[in-house]
Design an enzyme around this catalytic site. Structure first.
Site: not given
Ligand code: A2P
Length: 298
Positions: A61, A128
């Site tokens: 992000y 992730h």
């Protein structure tokens, strides 16, 4: 119908559930997915003001440092931090973007994220995704477990892991305490992830539900069951979805950059969805993938 509960928004945001590893985790987190770095500081500050105590970021992000800095400056500001919160009152999650076959590369990447947060330690660090193959998952997981042993990370978990990836932990003969604390997956009534959840339950891995609002993709659909339930309970469609996740026992990560919607998403302690209506919501499953789905990756 609904049983009125009296839990306030603030209580909802501080409410924790106990993970199978005995550590505690707030049940509502603010997702920081797609929050631009330039806005992250003000979003996190606003959320802390609303009462959020848990934040979910990721290397991907590109806002880890901004989120960490906003938390630190809030904690050290007497005018903002009126409740005298300490670092230990905050729960900060981040995620390793890539799985590395090189243990050292994974360790370096984890260390960089811990450093970037500026918070001294990371509460929860996730792989992730399962992408990169079995060897990379294994080396990266070992690196994460060693970061936990060193105290830089409090708990390790995974994200977007499918059934086969989860089974690898038992196949490897790892002791139970080296299994993931959580699996963070897309989960909402339009994608109930029954199979993965079943394996998580068998293995004592908590489910964190990302995109719990299905990214708003099923809001305001004419004649929808979701809309009908919102009307029945006198709440918003978003609140029905958050409440569904909480009643299933998940940690939920509704994302909003808007103060009013942040409050709305946590203001769900005053009603309960009946078992019958939970079943109606379960029946909405259509396997909706709002972004990506690497749970079948090799
Ligand atoms: P915004 O950030 O402008 O509030 P998810 O949590 O499933 O990823 O969904 C996030 C999306 O849903 C974002 O686009 C967010 O926009 C929007 N959203 C968040 N909370 C609400 C709400 N209470 N009502 C409507 N849309 C919402």
């Amino acid at each position: 119908m609904s049983t009125k509960k009296s839990t306030t928004t603030t209580e909802m945001l501080t409410q924790k559930i106990k993970l199978p590893n005995s550590l505690q985790i707030p049940q509502i987190h603010l997702g920081l997915y797609e929050v631009p770095p330039s806005q992250t500081s003000s979003v996190v500050r606003t959320a802390l003001g609303v009462g959020y105590r848990a934040f979910d970021t990721a290397q991907w992000y590109s806002n880890e440092a901004e989120a960490g800095r906003a938390i630190s400056s809030f904690l050290s500001s007497p005018s903002l931090n009126r409740d005298g919160l300490a670092r230990s009152d905050i729960f900060y999650t981040t995620k390793l973007r890539h799985n590395y076959e090189s243990y050292d590369a994974a360790r370096e990447s984890i260390a960089r994220s811990v450093e970037a947060s500026g918070l001294g330690y990371v509460d929860l660090f996730l792989l992730h995704s399962p992408l990169g193959g079995r060897k990379a998952r294994e080396a990266s997981w070992r690196a994460l477990c060693d970061a936990v042993s060193e105290g830089k990370v409090r708990m390790a978990g995974v994200s977007n892991f499918g059934v086969a990836h989860l089974r690898e932990f038992s196949e490897r003969g790892l002791e139970r305490e080296k299994w993931p604390a959580v699996n963070q997956i897309e989960c909402h009534p339009f994608n109930t992830q029954t199979e993965i959840r079943k394996v998580c339950e068998e293995m004592g891995i908590a489910v964190q539900a990302y995109a719990p609002l299905a990214r708003g993709m099923r809001f305001n659909a004419r004649g929808s069951k979701l809309g009908g339930l919102a009307k029945k309970y006198g709440c918003s469609e978003a609140q029905i979805l958050v409440r569904w996740g909480l009643q299933k026992g998940f940690v939920v990560l509704p994302k909003s950059t808007n103060e009013g919607r942040m409050k709305e998403n946590a203001d769900v302690g005053w009603f309960e969805i009946s078992e019958e209506d939970v079943e109606v919501l379960d029946g909405l499953n259509e396997g909706l993938v709002t972004d990506w789905d690497p749970t079948d990756a090799p």
